[in-house]
Scaffold this active site. Structure first.
Site, PDB file in Angstrom:
ATOM      1  CG  HIS A 297      -0.313   0.176   2.680  1.00 57.03           C
ATOM      2  ND1 HIS A 297       0.146  -1.152   2.819  1.00 57.03           N
ATOM      3  CD2 HIS A 297      -0.153   1.036   3.738  1.00 57.03           C
ATOM      4  CE1 HIS A 297       0.224  -0.797   4.008  1.00 57.03           C
ATOM      5  NE2 HIS A 297       0.353   0.219   4.826  1.00 57.03           N
ATOM      6  CG  LEU A 298       2.385   5.229  -2.650  1.00 56.68           C
ATOM      7  CD1 LEU A 298       3.190   5.262  -2.784  1.00 56.68           C
ATOM      8  CD2 LEU A 298       1.631   5.330  -4.549  1.00 56.68           C
ATOM      9  CG  HIS A 299       1.670   5.402   3.756  1.00 59.64           C
ATOM     10  ND1 HIS A 299       0.199   5.833   4.658  1.00 59.64           N
ATOM     11  CD2 HIS A 299       1.674   3.846   4.053  1.00 59.64           C
ATOM     12  CE1 HIS A 299       0.359   4.092   5.561  1.00 59.64           C
ATOM     13  NE2 HIS A 299       1.135   3.821   4.888  1.00 59.64           N
TER      14      HIS A 299
END
Length: 104
Positions: free
Chosen positions: A77-79
């Site tokens: 998951h990319l913040h």
């Protein structure tokens, strides 16, 4: 699409989204060169969500991944955080650029 995006439940900035591939992928340590296209699409999706939410200064954003063991789930998951200039003290530490625990 092959990506989903939603707000982080513990936002570190006024705009804090997670961009997640629908197909299960491990954490950022499992990425290989063949994953470059999906990571680029994740970044573009993050920028697009910011723009759709009336944030236009793409020079004041921070995007990255938490490096294991500092990630809370084992799904890539990319913040996406904005504006980076408004990160609080703790968020500046947690989302510090290219630190031991967060890579951009």
């Amino acid at each position: 699409e092959d990506l989903v995006c939603f707000r982080d439940i513990r936002p570190g900035a006024p705009h804090h989204y997670l961009v997640v591939p629908v197909e299960h992928m491990g954490n950022c340590k499992t990425l290989k060169s063949e994953h470059i296209p999906i990571v680029k699409r994740m970044m573009e999706a993050g920028k697009s969500v910011l723009q759709r939410n009336n944030f236009s200064d793409l020079n004041d954003i921070r995007m990255g991944f938490h490096w294991p063991p500092f990630c809370s789930i084992s799904h890539l998951h990319l913040h996406v955080l904005a504006p980076a200039s408004q990160l609080g003290f703790l968020s500046r530490l947690v989302y510090r650029i290219n630190s031991y625990w967060f890579i951009t």
